[in-house]
Scaffold this active site. Sequence first.
Site, PDB file in Angstrom:
ATOM      1  N   HIS A 211       0.881  -1.164   0.000  1.00 45.25           N
ATOM      2  CA  HIS A 211       0.000   0.000   0.000  1.00 45.25           C
ATOM      3  C   HIS A 211       0.919   1.215   0.000  1.00 45.25           C
ATOM      4  O   HIS A 211       2.005   1.163   0.594  1.00 45.25           O
ATOM      5  CB  HIS A 211      -0.831   0.095   1.277  1.00 45.25           C
ATOM      6  CG  HIS A 211      -1.736  -1.065   1.529  1.00 45.25           C
ATOM      7  ND1 HIS A 211      -1.363  -2.153   2.255  1.00 45.25           N
ATOM      8  CD2 HIS A 211      -3.023  -1.267   1.168  1.00 45.25           C
ATOM      9  CE1 HIS A 211      -2.376  -2.993   2.330  1.00 45.25           C
ATOM     10  NE2 HIS A 211      -3.396  -2.484   1.674  1.00 45.25           N
TER      11      HIS A 211
ATOM     12  N   ASP B  37       2.280   1.813   3.397  1.00 43.89           N
ATOM     13  CA  ASP B  37       3.223   0.829   3.967  1.00 43.89           C
ATOM     14  C   ASP B  37       4.651   1.324   3.775  1.00 43.89           C
ATOM     15  O   ASP B  37       5.551   1.001   4.554  1.00 43.89           O
ATOM     16  CB  ASP B  37       3.143  -0.532   3.257  1.00 43.89           C
ATOM     17  CG  ASP B  37       1.793  -1.207   3.406  1.00 43.89           C
ATOM     18  OD1 ASP B  37       1.070  -0.864   4.358  1.00 43.89           O
ATOM     19  OD2 ASP B  37       1.484  -2.068   2.571  1.00 43.89           O
TER      20      ASP B  37
ATOM     21  N   MET C  42       2.748  -5.641  -7.777  1.00 44.28           N
ATOM     22  CA  MET C  42       1.434  -5.072  -7.443  1.00 44.28           C
ATOM     23  C   MET C  42       1.552  -4.009  -6.358  1.00 44.28           C
ATOM     24  O   MET C  42       2.359  -4.130  -5.450  1.00 44.28           O
ATOM     25  CB  MET C  42       0.519  -6.214  -6.969  1.00 44.28           C
ATOM     26  CG  MET C  42      -0.877  -5.810  -6.575  1.00 44.28           C
ATOM     27  SD  MET C  42      -1.047  -5.253  -4.860  1.00 44.28           S
ATOM     28  CE  MET C  42      -1.676  -6.741  -4.069  1.00 44.28           C
TER      29      MET C  42
ATOM     30  N   GLU D  68     -10.621  -6.278  -5.656  1.00 45.25           N
ATOM     31  CA  GLU D  68     -10.581  -7.348  -4.650  1.00 45.25           C
ATOM     32  C   GLU D  68     -11.862  -7.342  -3.817  1.00 45.25           C
ATOM     33  O   GLU D  68     -12.054  -6.478  -2.969  1.00 45.25           O
ATOM     34  CB  GLU D  68      -9.357  -7.160  -3.727  1.00 45.25           C
ATOM     35  CG  GLU D  68      -9.267  -8.250  -2.676  1.00 45.25           C
ATOM     36  CD  GLU D  68      -8.040  -8.128  -1.790  1.00 45.25           C
ATOM     37  OE1 GLU D  68      -7.066  -7.458  -2.193  1.00 45.25           O
ATOM     38  OE2 GLU D  68      -8.059  -8.714  -0.694  1.00 45.25           O
TER      39      GLU D  68
ATOM     40  N   LYS E 263     -14.707  -8.455  -0.996  1.00 46.76           N
ATOM     41  CA  LYS E 263     -14.731  -8.960   0.381  1.00 46.76           C
ATOM     42  C   LYS E 263     -16.135  -8.734   0.918  1.00 46.76           C
ATOM     43  O   LYS E 263     -16.712  -7.675   0.664  1.00 46.76           O
ATOM     44  CB  LYS E 263     -13.689  -8.206   1.226  1.00 46.76           C
ATOM     45  CG  LYS E 263     -13.525  -8.740   2.641  1.00 46.76           C
ATOM     46  CD  LYS E 263     -12.364  -8.050   3.364  1.00 46.76           C
ATOM     47  CE  LYS E 263     -12.172  -8.623   4.749  1.00 46.76           C
ATOM     48  NZ  LYS E 263     -11.076  -7.968   5.473  1.00 46.76           N
TER      49      LYS E 263
ATOM     50  N   GLU F 232      -9.482 -13.233  -3.092  1.00 47.91           N
ATOM     51  CA  GLU F 232      -8.743 -13.688  -1.906  1.00 47.91           C
ATOM     52  C   GLU F 232      -9.447 -14.888  -1.295  1.00 47.91           C
ATOM     53  O   GLU F 232     -10.660 -14.846  -1.048  1.00 47.91           O
ATOM     54  CB  GLU F 232      -8.621 -12.562  -0.876  1.00 47.91           C
ATOM     55  CG  GLU F 232      -7.953 -13.068   0.402  1.00 47.91           C
ATOM     56  CD  GLU F 232      -7.610 -12.004   1.418  1.00 47.91           C
ATOM     57  OE1 GLU F 232      -7.072 -10.958   1.009  1.00 47.91           O
ATOM     58  OE2 GLU F 232      -7.876 -12.232   2.607  1.00 47.91           O
TER      59      GLU F 232
ATOM     60  N   HIS G 114     -11.660 -14.290   1.705  1.00 51.12           N
ATOM     61  CA  HIS G 114     -12.867 -13.477   1.528  1.00 51.12           C
ATOM     62  C   HIS G 114     -14.046 -14.287   0.997  1.00 51.12           C
ATOM     63  O   HIS G 114     -15.166 -14.171   1.516  1.00 51.12           O
ATOM     64  CB  HIS G 114     -12.565 -12.286   0.619  1.00 51.12           C
ATOM     65  CG  HIS G 114     -11.522 -11.371   1.195  1.00 51.12           C
ATOM     66  ND1 HIS G 114     -11.015 -10.298   0.520  1.00 51.12           N
ATOM     67  CD2 HIS G 114     -10.896 -11.385   2.408  1.00 51.12           C
ATOM     68  CE1 HIS G 114     -10.115  -9.684   1.280  1.00 51.12           C
ATOM     69  NE2 HIS G 114     -10.024 -10.332   2.425  1.00 51.12           N
TER      70      HIS G 114
ATOM     71  N   ASP H 299      -4.884 -13.430  -4.056  1.00 47.00           N
ATOM     72  CA  ASP H 299      -4.439 -13.327  -2.656  1.00 47.00           C
ATOM     73  C   ASP H 299      -4.619 -14.683  -1.981  1.00 47.00           C
ATOM     74  O   ASP H 299      -5.748 -15.156  -1.789  1.00 47.00           O
ATOM     75  CB  ASP H 299      -5.233 -12.254  -1.899  1.00 47.00           C
ATOM     76  CG  ASP H 299      -4.686 -10.861  -2.135  1.00 47.00           C
ATOM     77  OD1 ASP H 299      -3.727 -10.707  -2.918  1.00 47.00           O
ATOM     78  OD2 ASP H 299      -5.204  -9.907  -1.514  1.00 47.00           O
TER      79      ASP H 299
ATOM     80  N   ASP I 189     -12.149 -12.144   9.921  1.00 46.57           N
ATOM     81  CA  ASP I 189     -11.192 -12.207   8.807  1.00 46.57           C
ATOM     82  C   ASP I 189      -9.841 -12.699   9.336  1.00 46.57           C
ATOM     83  O   ASP I 189      -9.049 -11.932   9.869  1.00 46.57           O
ATOM     84  CB  ASP I 189     -11.077 -10.792   8.236  1.00 46.57           C
ATOM     85  CG  ASP I 189     -10.119 -10.694   7.079  1.00 46.57           C
ATOM     86  OD1 ASP I 189      -9.819 -11.723   6.467  1.00 46.57           O
ATOM     87  OD2 ASP I 189      -9.684  -9.572   6.786  1.00 46.57           O
TER      88      ASP I 189
ATOM     89  N   ASP J 276      -7.134 -14.426   7.857  1.00 47.67           N
ATOM     90  CA  ASP J 276      -5.889 -14.209   7.113  1.00 47.67           C
ATOM     91  C   ASP J 276      -4.760 -15.134   7.572  1.00 47.67           C
ATOM     92  O   ASP J 276      -3.614 -14.696   7.769  1.00 47.67           O
ATOM     93  CB  ASP J 276      -5.418 -12.745   7.236  1.00 47.67           C
ATOM     94  CG  ASP J 276      -6.248 -11.782   6.387  1.00 47.67           C
ATOM     95  OD1 ASP J 276      -6.803 -12.221   5.360  1.00 47.67           O
ATOM     96  OD2 ASP J 276      -6.332 -10.609   6.745  1.00 47.67           O
TER      97      ASP J 276
ATOM     98  N   ASP K 264      -1.393 -12.950   1.048  1.00 45.08           N
ATOM     99  CA  ASP K 264      -1.963 -11.854   1.835  1.00 45.08           C
ATOM    100  C   ASP K 264      -2.466 -12.471   3.132  1.00 45.08           C
ATOM    101  O   ASP K 264      -3.659 -12.741   3.292  1.00 45.08           O
ATOM    102  CB  ASP K 264      -3.099 -11.170   1.068  1.00 45.08           C
ATOM    103  CG  ASP K 264      -3.632  -9.969   1.840  1.00 45.08           C
ATOM    104  OD1 ASP K 264      -2.993  -9.596   2.841  1.00 45.08           O
ATOM    105  OD2 ASP K 264      -4.674  -9.418   1.455  1.00 45.08           O
TER     106      ASP K 264
HETATM  107  C1  GCO Z   1      -7.872  -7.794   4.099  1.00 44.88           C
HETATM  108  C2  GCO Z   1      -7.584  -7.468   2.672  1.00 44.88           C
HETATM  109  C3  GCO Z   1      -6.395  -6.587   2.520  1.00 44.88           C
HETATM  110  C4  GCO Z   1      -6.141  -6.231   1.080  1.00 44.88           C
HETATM  111  C5  GCO Z   1      -5.036  -5.264   0.971  1.00 44.88           C
HETATM  112  C6  GCO Z   1      -4.736  -4.919  -0.457  1.00 44.88           C
HETATM  113  O1  GCO Z   1      -7.841  -8.963   4.455  1.00 44.88           O
HETATM  114  O2  GCO Z   1      -8.161  -6.908   4.867  1.00 44.88           O
HETATM  115  O3  GCO Z   1      -7.361  -8.641   1.983  1.00 44.88           O
HETATM  116  O4  GCO Z   1      -5.291  -7.200   3.086  1.00 44.88           O
HETATM  117  O5  GCO Z   1      -5.808  -7.329   0.306  1.00 44.88           O
HETATM  118  O6  GCO Z   1      -5.374  -4.141   1.690  1.00 44.88           O
HETATM  119  O7  GCO Z   1      -5.671  -4.075  -0.939  1.00 44.88           O
HETATM  120 MN    MN Z   2      -6.282  -9.335   0.243  1.00 46.05          MN
HETATM  121 MN    MN Z   3      -8.183 -10.770   3.947  1.00 48.84          MN
END
Ligand code: GCO
Ligand code: MN
Ligand code: MN
Length: 391
Positions: A56, A59, A90, A183, A185, A219, A222, A247, A257, A259, A289
């Site tokens: 980002h 970041d 990316m 993306e 979600k 992702e 998601h 992702d 979420d 991850d 991700d």
């Molecule tokens: C999440 C999202 C983020 C996005 C990232 C790129 O789980 O909150 O996947 O991680 O992928 O912000 O836009």
């Molecule tokens: Mn993501």
């Molecule tokens: Mn995520």
Amino acid sequence: MSDMYTPKASDRFTFGLWTVGNIGRDPFGDPVRNPIDPVYSVHKLAELGAWGVSLHDDDLVPFDATPQERDGIVREFRKALDETGLVVPMATTNLFHHPIFKDGAFTSSDKEVRAFALRKTMAAIDLGVEVGVSTYVFWGGREGAETDAYRNPADAVKWFREAINYLSEYVLDQGYGIRFALEPKPNEPRGDLYLPTVGHALHFISTLDHPDMVGVNPELAHETMAGLNFVHAVAQALEAGKLFHIDLNDQQPGRYDQDFRFASENPKRAFFLIKLLEDSGYDGPLHFDAHPYRTEDEEGVWAFARGCMRSYLVLKEKVRRFHADPEITALLAELRERDNAYGGPEASAGYTSDGAAALRQQTFDIEDMAQRGRRYEELDQLVMELLLGAR
Ligand code: GCO
Ligand code: MN
Ligand code: MN
């Protein structure tokens, strides 16, 4: 330790700076790790065998950095890329952290916030191009709502479209030659997010001014949060020629979420995903991700990164064995032969009125068709034994 599952740059693994850099803050607790300098992450990831990093804008360059500070940071970062050979396929915009985005960015009800989001994204695209990206991701972090009492959700979709159209023109005007990936979600951090699934995003893309420039960045977590089958979502994106990025992580349905580290929750689904990606010839980045568990120190962070890549390679080897397994291939061949035995009129020949008349006349052995077992139990058990190490 180096073995056949040790990642190499040619495996195309990438990590978000925010993934290994995650400091383990959650709604109930403070950070448990110190921030990691992006330059250090680049060196560590290169050492572990990754191919690239993604980011980002924030970041790398803090929200309130001066232009001089920005240029200095970008110079140091590019130096680290040159030294390690890591690439940045990316980049994306942080349109969710700052309080001004509390009611969305491109879909905020406040026009001024929408304009600011657009300007921030233009600057972030410039930054991405400066570090060499080919794909620019749009994750609508705060594009959603807790209540529909004020904003009409259809207006939100319209504003989202206006923003993507505007930014497509910006990219064309600058001659940047990059592509966009949306993306989806379903929720989190908002109660509900707009464009919640891959299917919603694919249709939205077809309504844009430059649909060819825009694809999806699905992702795993998601679609799984939405209770959907990620492999099917990716397949539909591939079939539409829209899988621009992906992702990878893991997630239990019905939870926050999570991850998690790739393949750590549902290795069987991860196997079918890798089988789909590898068999289809997808040659884009394999982007993780995910976040290390909050229990980890820095050593745990690198164990997490190594684990994501190794699990991909272990499962990729299982895909190779699937295709080479005599019992599996024999069963597949038998099924295919029987499935293709029919030689009468069918949809793939296209519609003609003669064809339709022939189809009306076709004799079908209903009894026989109804009684054919699919042998999927047998086939799936072979997959299970392959995954469990019994073959
Ligand atoms: C999440 C999202 C983020 C996005 C990232 C790129 O789980 O909150 O996947 O991680 O992928 O912000 O836009
Ligand atoms: Mn993501
Ligand atoms: Mn995520």
